[in-house]
Write a protein that holds these residues in place. Structure first.
Motif, PDB file in Angstrom:
ATOM      1  N   PHE A 156       0.831  -1.197   0.000  1.00 46.47           N
ATOM      2  CA  PHE A 156       0.000   0.000   0.000  1.00 46.47           C
ATOM      3  C   PHE A 156       0.874   1.258   0.000  1.00 46.47           C
ATOM      4  O   PHE A 156       0.614   2.215  -0.738  1.00 46.47           O
ATOM      5  CB  PHE A 156      -0.909  -0.022   1.230  1.00 46.47           C
ATOM      6  CG  PHE A 156      -1.690   1.247   1.461  1.00 46.47           C
ATOM      7  CD1 PHE A 156      -2.919   1.446   0.853  1.00 46.47           C
ATOM      8  CD2 PHE A 156      -1.183   2.240   2.289  1.00 46.47           C
ATOM      9  CE1 PHE A 156      -3.630   2.619   1.068  1.00 46.47           C
ATOM     10  CE2 PHE A 156      -1.891   3.419   2.511  1.00 46.47           C
ATOM     11  CZ  PHE A 156      -3.118   3.597   1.903  1.00 46.47           C
ATOM     12  N   LEU A 157       1.919   1.257   0.825  1.00 49.53           N
ATOM     13  CA  LEU A 157       2.794   2.429   0.934  1.00 49.53           C
ATOM     14  C   LEU A 157       3.529   2.710  -0.362  1.00 49.53           C
ATOM     15  O   LEU A 157       3.729   3.868  -0.734  1.00 49.53           O
ATOM     16  CB  LEU A 157       3.806   2.225   2.062  1.00 49.53           C
ATOM     17  CG  LEU A 157       3.284   2.386   3.483  1.00 49.53           C
ATOM     18  CD1 LEU A 157       4.408   2.106   4.473  1.00 49.53           C
ATOM     19  CD2 LEU A 157       2.725   3.777   3.703  1.00 49.53           C
ATOM     20  N   GLN A 158       3.953   1.631  -1.053  1.00 50.63           N
ATOM     21  CA  GLN A 158       4.662   1.825  -2.327  1.00 50.63           C
ATOM     22  C   GLN A 158       3.769   2.559  -3.317  1.00 50.63           C
ATOM     23  O   GLN A 158       4.214   3.473  -4.019  1.00 50.63           O
ATOM     24  CB  GLN A 158       5.099   0.466  -2.874  1.00 50.63           C
ATOM     25  CG  GLN A 158       5.903   0.531  -4.157  1.00 50.63           C
ATOM     26  CD  GLN A 158       5.027   0.299  -5.369  1.00 50.63           C
ATOM     27  OE1 GLN A 158       4.271  -0.671  -5.425  1.00 50.63           O
ATOM     28  NE2 GLN A 158       5.122   1.170  -6.351  1.00 50.63           N
ATOM     29  N   GLY A 197      14.078  -2.801   2.921  1.00 48.25           N
ATOM     30  CA  GLY A 197      13.378  -1.944   1.968  1.00 48.25           C
ATOM     31  C   GLY A 197      12.380  -1.018   2.638  1.00 48.25           C
ATOM     32  O   GLY A 197      12.345   0.189   2.361  1.00 48.25           O
ATOM     33  N   VAL A 198      11.564  -1.554   3.544  1.00 47.38           N
ATOM     34  CA  VAL A 198      10.552  -0.738   4.230  1.00 47.38           C
ATOM     35  C   VAL A 198      11.221   0.301   5.129  1.00 47.38           C
ATOM     36  O   VAL A 198      10.792   1.463   5.190  1.00 47.38           O
ATOM     37  CB  VAL A 198       9.595  -1.633   5.043  1.00 47.38           C
ATOM     38  CG1 VAL A 198       8.597  -0.779   5.811  1.00 47.38           C
ATOM     39  CG2 VAL A 198       8.850  -2.590   4.121  1.00 47.38           C
ATOM     40  N   ILE A 236      14.565   2.445  -5.261  1.00 45.88           N
ATOM     41  CA  ILE A 236      15.354   1.230  -5.004  1.00 45.88           C
ATOM     42  C   ILE A 236      14.854   0.536  -3.733  1.00 45.88           C
ATOM     43  O   ILE A 236      14.727  -0.698  -3.687  1.00 45.88           O
ATOM     44  CB  ILE A 236      16.852   1.583  -4.884  1.00 45.88           C
ATOM     45  CG1 ILE A 236      17.372   2.169  -6.203  1.00 45.88           C
ATOM     46  CG2 ILE A 236      17.668   0.354  -4.489  1.00 45.88           C
ATOM     47  CD1 ILE A 236      18.793   2.679  -6.137  1.00 45.88           C
ATOM     48  N   ALA A 237      14.571   1.331  -2.693  1.00 45.51           N
ATOM     49  CA  ALA A 237      14.057   0.753  -1.448  1.00 45.51           C
ATOM     50  C   ALA A 237      12.724   0.057  -1.675  1.00 45.51           C
ATOM     51  O   ALA A 237      12.487  -1.054  -1.180  1.00 45.51           O
ATOM     52  CB  ALA A 237      13.921   1.848  -0.388  1.00 45.51           C
ATOM     53  N   THR A 273       8.745  -5.343  -2.769  1.00 44.76           N
ATOM     54  CA  THR A 273       7.701  -6.067  -3.495  1.00 44.76           C
ATOM     55  C   THR A 273       8.036  -7.536  -3.737  1.00 44.76           C
ATOM     56  O   THR A 273       7.257  -8.422  -3.350  1.00 44.76           O
ATOM     57  CB  THR A 273       7.373  -5.355  -4.817  1.00 44.76           C
ATOM     58  OG1 THR A 273       6.996  -4.001  -4.544  1.00 44.76           O
ATOM     59  CG2 THR A 273       6.225  -6.055  -5.530  1.00 44.76           C
ATOM     60  N   PRO A 274       9.182  -7.883  -4.365  1.00 45.77           N
ATOM     61  CA  PRO A 274       9.468  -9.312  -4.550  1.00 45.77           C
ATOM     62  C   PRO A 274       9.626 -10.066  -3.225  1.00 45.77           C
ATOM     63  O   PRO A 274       9.178 -11.213  -3.112  1.00 45.77           O
ATOM     64  CB  PRO A 274      10.791  -9.310  -5.337  1.00 45.77           C
ATOM     65  CG  PRO A 274      10.881  -7.959  -5.953  1.00 45.77           C
ATOM     66  CD  PRO A 274      10.218  -7.038  -4.985  1.00 45.77           C
TER      67      PRO A 274
END
Length: 530
Positions: free
Chosen positions: A38-40, A99-100, A128-129, A134-135
């Protein structure tokens, strides 16, 4: 195509009996992964209403403002593959948390930056973060929900949160810009991201931090990343997406567009040739991937959903604000039906275990085609909203969500669990790649028609672009109808076929021999030294 036979070197956490988690624990993990997705989407959409203020605050010119969004998308799409390999070879838990965390920390800084170069650089690193999340999130979902029905439902909710994040981000971003400050469009991401990352440290089971990579324990894991292939493909994608992004604004015949476009095509060809040379268990995208049942046609299906959402957002936000003179909040509210319909349709993941995904995805594209007809026929007047655009948003949002959700569910069932990170990266890359390519074509068609039919104040260019999209939806319907094979629907998830098992075994044996030889050489050198 028959299901590949299991092989001894394909064992992963998912292939063996996983540690049983309680239903509450699973739901908490699903919530955390969905929050990150959701944040992405939210962090991107929330900036659309803030672009005019960002131009003033940072000194970004009107022609440069596209990079407020493009800088994030460019690095996000380009680094997906290496992040997927990192999840497979190292640890999806560590990749996800990293990443998060970085996305949250950089969002704090982005809210304070007033220099345009620093701001665009920050947006690039934020991409990039986000690519790390996602994956790895999809890999963890496959681990947490190994049972097919639960997995399908979880992937559906995960995808729906991304679609809802796009629309809710636009609405919340508009409220923040109009009543508080655009800085909060960044800070609200940090407020959610940092606690989510911290919670994941304890909530994600420790065994999910352990890689089940096939490499020999004495061989460095970075040697399994196919760094040459990933570097070549990343460079190709950066150049290709840059050319497409610049071409619609600067003209396709300019050297600044043609040069990176041509170089990127040669690099992509070089990448696929390299993948046939490098050992299969090291390849970034092993050639066998394209031959798993329905993988290629599902990859094609993944090119369209985000393209439709992005195109609709751009077309109607500019039309309603620049031509109809609606407020930012009014525009966002009128877009909400897309998010609501998308989220509801994403909760249909369990249907993929009762019906063939082929029919569900085809239904999604049929609804998308109908939506584009409505958008092409009406929409040029404010009073057209309830007659044409509202029903188009409902059936289009539901249609693209069905296609998106069940394409992902089907592609994970068509490929080995040991490739979850790589497959997640490929499918996410297809979504972004399709959006970049399609949006460039969509914008070019709209601009070309507007040049001879009344300019951007008229609806002719937008209608022509939607007719173009109708053609794409029909191509997807024909491709899925002809190429999708239902023979292995609801069958066991493949691992490796016999040929690959033998080949990987030989490659691993050779690597083990190399390690032994290196060890003997070191011992001999020490003996001579003594």
């Amino acid at each position: 195509m028959s299901s590949p036979a299991p092989g001894p070197h394909a064992k992963t956490l998912v292939d063996g009996p996983p540690k049983r988690l309680s239903l509450i624990h699973k739901l908490v993990l699903l919530l955390l992964f969905s929050f990150a997705h959701f944040l992405q989407a939210f962090s991107d959409a929330a900036l659309f209403p803030a672009i005019p203020l960002l131009e003033v605050s940072t000194g970004i010119t009107g022609t440069q403002s596209a990079w407020i969004i493009s800088a994030f998308k460019l690095t996000f799409a380009s680094f997906l593959l290496i992040s997927g390999r990192i999840s497979d070879v190292y640890s999806p838990k560590k990749a996800f948390i990293a990443g998060v965390s970085v996305l949250g920390i950089l969002s704090i800084g982005a809210g304070f930056v007033s220099n345009k170069i620093a701001f665009i650089a920050l947006r690039s690193v934020m991409g990039i973060a986000a690519a790390l999340t996602t994956p790895s999130a999809l890999t963890l979902l496959v681990h947490v929900f190994p049972e097919p029905l639960e997995q399908a439902r979880a992937i559906g909710v995960f995808g729906g949160c991304g679609a809802f994040g796009n629309v809710l981000g636009l609405l919340i971003g508009a409220v923040l810009v109009q009543y508080i400050s655009y800085h909060w469009a960044f800070w609200i991401v940090a407020i959610i991201a940092i606690p989510v990352a911290f919670t994941c440290i304890f909530a994600i089971p420790p065994e999910m931090a352990k890689s089940k990579n096939r490499a020999h324990p004495h061989i460095a894991k970075w040697k399994s990343l196919d760094l040459i292939g990933i570097f070549v493909l990343t460079a190709a994608l950066i150049l290709f997406i840059y050319a497409l992004t610049s071409g619609s604004a600067d003209g396709w015949a300019t050297a600044g567009v043609l040069t990176p476009l041509i170089i990127s095509i040669f690099l992509i060809a070089g990448f696929f040739h390299w993948e046939t040379i490098v050992p299969a268990h090291k390849a970034a995208i092993p050639p066998r991937t394209w031959f798993y049942n329905n993988f290629a046609v599902l990859f094609g299906s993944a090119l369209v959903p985000i393209f439709w959402l992005t195109s609709v957002f751009i077309v109607f936000t500019t039309l309603w604000q620049d031509v109809f003179h609606w407020t930012i909040i009014s525009t966002s509210v009128h877009l909400l039906p897309i998010g609501v319909a998308s989220f509801i349709a994403s909760c249909t993941g369990s249907l993929s275990r009762r019906f063939s995904p082929k029919w569900i995805i085809l239904t999604g594209y049929f609804l998308t085609a109908m939506s584009n007809i409505l958008c092409a026929v009406g929409g040029g007047r404010p009073e057209d909203y309830w007659t044409y655009i509202f029903p188009a948003f409902i059936i289009g949002g539901a249609g693209t969500s069905l296609a998106y959700t069940h394409t992902i569910i089907a592609i994970f069932q068509a490929t080995p669990a040991s490739m979850a990170g790589t497959v997640g990266a490929i499918i996410s890359g297809a979504l972004e790649f399709g959006s970049a390519v399609g949006l460039a074509a969509f914008t070019s068609i709209q601009t070309s028609v507007e040049a001879t039919h009344g300019g951007p104040q008229e609806y002719y260019g937008r209608a022509a672009a939607f007719w173009f999209f109708l053609g794409i939806a029909l191509i997807e319907i024909l491709s899925l109808s002809y190429f999708y094979q239902r023979a292995t629907d609801h069958g066991p998830q493949p691992i490796l076929d016999d040929y690959d098992v033998v080949k990987v075994s030989e490659e691993m044996s050779n690597e083990n021999d190399e390690v032994k030889n290196d060890t003997l050489t070191v011992k001999e050198s020490r003996s001579l030294a003594v």
